[in-house]
Motif scaffolding. Structure first.
Motif, mmCIF file in Angstrom:
data_model
loop_
_atom_site.group_PDB
_atom_site.id
_atom_site.type_symbol
_atom_site.label_atom_id
_atom_site.label_comp_id
_atom_site.label_asym_id
_atom_site.label_seq_id
_atom_site.Cartn_x
_atom_site.Cartn_y
_atom_site.Cartn_z
ATOM 1 N N ALA A 65 0.835 -1.212 0.000
ATOM 2 C CA ALA A 65 0.000 0.000 0.000
ATOM 3 C C ALA A 65 0.863 1.253 0.000
ATOM 4 O O ALA A 65 0.568 2.231 -0.705
ATOM 5 C CB ALA A 65 -0.937 -0.006 1.201
ATOM 6 N N LYS A 66 1.935 1.222 0.775
ATOM 7 C CA LYS A 66 2.845 2.368 0.820
ATOM 8 C C LYS A 66 3.569 2.533 -0.504
ATOM 9 O O LYS A 66 3.735 3.657 -1.005
ATOM 10 C CB LYS A 66 3.863 2.167 1.953
ATOM 11 C CG LYS A 66 4.700 3.396 2.265
ATOM 12 C CD LYS A 66 3.864 4.493 2.887
ATOM 13 C CE LYS A 66 4.732 5.681 3.293
ATOM 14 N NZ LYS A 66 3.918 6.789 3.840
ATOM 15 N N ALA A 67 3.987 1.413 -1.095
ATOM 16 C CA ALA A 67 4.648 1.469 -2.404
ATOM 17 C C ALA A 67 3.683 1.994 -3.458
ATOM 18 O O ALA A 67 4.075 2.750 -4.361
ATOM 19 C CB ALA A 67 5.166 0.086 -2.788
ATOM 20 N N ALA A 68 2.422 1.623 -3.352
ATOM 21 C CA ALA A 68 1.411 2.082 -4.306
ATOM 22 C C ALA A 68 1.252 3.588 -4.255
ATOM 23 O O ALA A 68 1.085 4.248 -5.287
ATOM 24 C CB ALA A 68 0.077 1.390 -4.016
ATOM 25 N N VAL A 79 -3.707 2.776 -8.346
ATOM 26 C CA VAL A 79 -3.345 1.423 -7.913
ATOM 27 C C VAL A 79 -4.439 0.871 -7.023
ATOM 28 O O VAL A 79 -4.858 1.510 -6.058
ATOM 29 C CB VAL A 79 -2.011 1.405 -7.137
ATOM 30 C CG1 VAL A 79 -1.691 -0.024 -6.684
ATOM 31 C CG2 VAL A 79 -0.873 1.952 -7.991
ATOM 32 N N GLU A 80 -4.898 -0.321 -7.365
ATOM 33 C CA GLU A 80 -5.834 -1.050 -6.518
ATOM 34 C C GLU A 80 -5.074 -2.247 -5.944
ATOM 35 O O GLU A 80 -4.718 -3.171 -6.678
ATOM 36 C CB GLU A 80 -7.029 -1.532 -7.340
ATOM 37 C CG GLU A 80 -8.099 -2.260 -6.534
ATOM 38 C CD GLU A 80 -9.235 -2.730 -7.408
ATOM 39 O OE1 GLU A 80 -9.643 -3.909 -7.279
ATOM 40 O OE2 GLU A 80 -9.722 -1.921 -8.232
ATOM 41 N N SER A 81 -4.789 -2.215 -4.650
ATOM 42 C CA SER A 81 -3.971 -3.263 -4.045
ATOM 43 C C SER A 81 -4.764 -4.053 -3.013
ATOM 44 O O SER A 81 -5.595 -3.500 -2.297
ATOM 45 C CB SER A 81 -2.720 -2.682 -3.391
ATOM 46 O OG SER A 81 -3.053 -1.847 -2.306
ATOM 47 N N SER A 82 -4.477 -5.346 -2.945
ATOM 48 C CA SER A 82 -5.085 -6.224 -1.950
ATOM 49 C C SER A 82 -3.980 -6.959 -1.218
ATOM 50 O O SER A 82 -3.086 -7.533 -1.840
ATOM 51 C CB SER A 82 -6.022 -7.243 -2.619
ATOM 52 O OG SER A 82 -7.103 -6.609 -3.256
#
Length: 385
Positions: A65-68, A79-82
């Motif tokens: 999430a931080k990288a996104a 960015v959609e991250s899970s």
């Protein structure tokens, strides 16, 4: 046993699916892109990625999430991250691929054994190495592409100690050290099961047998297939303390005041990043780096593109970003995680370079783990269920 059967069924399905389509079986450690495309320059990739406007990633690390955030700020791409557990990610990607549903564009995932056999083998994921990094990333880490290596090492309570109390893994099988070693349940984290599986390989079994002779002064007498299995059996029968969390294990090992009450200081095999608790939580924690024949193990986070990706160029750009200094920063801010890009620095005040750790640790061979982990898990059933 249910977990073992599920593991075998998924594996069988993957192999059957490849054969049923008449496709040529893919070598697990040499998986190529399903579409041969000309290499893009960085500028061309950025242009195509921005035109796609979005990227979806499944990851086994919450730091994605931080990288996104950094990726979006730099390139303007949503960015959609899970964040998923390793088994959840593998099952989700498998089911979406089987249903021909487009989910993630790429993954950042651990558990090499299942990745190789269940996702790369059937072609649900494919390997992509950014052209800008082919001469930077060590060749040994390029296929499948490893973004980061993470180590788990023997860490003991060093309060009041002037010397290292542990020097041989067979101490944890010795009745004199009963109930001393802590280790996370291997059925709760695939990389732990992979480590035990690697111990049964010919290479490591031979080293473990040699360490036995070094410790006991005599050759090992086998009651199991090899010295790796013998060590696993011995540590469980010596009352291995099985935990559910590396964090909890680190806290239990490091609590001060224990060494005055115990003959042997507690020790755990857990992620080296928890060594920071010595300062942040006032615990007594120190790594033992002189163990025979290993001081722990390491595993990797692999970054691989989904064959069904709707935003393949944005996925490739994000993969490239993860190897940059700013892309690695969410992981590099701590000890125990090492970028496959050797130009990215470590926390030198609290850690050592991966080149220092690697010879001390058991590595992870995805193909071997996929082929043999079920056998090891069946062996473990007698101790854990």
């Amino acid at each position: 046993m249910k977990k073992l059967l599920a593991y075998l069924m998924v594996s069988l399905f993957a192999i059957t699916a490849v054969m049923a389509t008449g496709a040529k079986e893919v070598a697990p450690t040499a998986v190529a892109s399903p579409v041969v495309e000309p290499e893009l320059t960085h500028e061309e990739l950025v242009s195509k990625a921005q035109a796609e406007g979005k990227v979806v990633v499944y990851a086994t690390s919450s730091r994605i999430a931080k990288a996104a955030e950094g990726f979006t700020k730099k390139y303007g791409i949503e960015v959609e991250s899970s964040n998923l557990k390793d088994f959840e990610l593998i099952e989700k990607v498998s089911k979406e691929a089987e249903a021909k549903v487009s989910g993630a564009d790429f993954v950042l995932a651990q558990d090499a054994g299942r990745l190789v056999g269940e996702l790369l083998g059937p072609g649900y994921l494919y390997n992509y190495v950014p052209p800008t990094l082919k001469d930077v990333i060590p060749v040994s880490m390029q296929n499948p592409l490893q973004a980061f290596a993470i180590n788990k090492v023997f860490i003991y309570n060093d309060e009041g100690l002037s010397s290292v109390p542990y020097s041989n893994i067979w101490q944890f099988a010795d009745p004199a050290f009963k109930s001393t070693l802590n280790f996370k349940n291997p059925f709760q984290e695939g990389v732990n099961a992979n480590f035990l599986t690697m111990c049964t390989s010919d290479e490591w079994a031979a080293k473990i047998a040699k360490a036995y002779k070094s410790y006991y002064g005599k050759d090992i007498v086998l009651t199991t297939p090899n010295a790796g299995y013998e060590w696993i059996k011995a540590i469980f029968e010596n009352d291995l303390i099985v935990g559910t969390s590396d964090t909890t294990i680190a806290e239990n090992v490091g609590i001060k005041g224990q060494n005055a009450k115990k003959i042997n200081p507690p020790v755990g095999l857990f992620v080296y990043s928890k060594a920071r608790y010595a300062t942040s939580k006032n615990l007594a924690l120190k790594a033992s780096m002189t163990m025979e024949p290993f001081s722990g193990f390491y595993y990797s986070l692999y970054t691989l593109v989904c064959a069904s990706a709707e935003h393949p160029n944005a996925a490739k750009l994000f993969i490239e970003y993860l190897f940059s200094a700013e892309g690695f920063a969410p992981w590099g801010a701590d000890c125990g995680t090492y970028s496959a890009n050797p130009n990215n620095p470590i926390q030198e005040d609290i850690d050592y370079p991966f080149e220092t750790w690697k010879p001390l640790l058991v590595g992870e061979d995805g193909s071997y783990c996929f082929e043999h982990r079920a056998e090891v898990e069946e062996f473990l059933n007698q101790y854990l269920y």
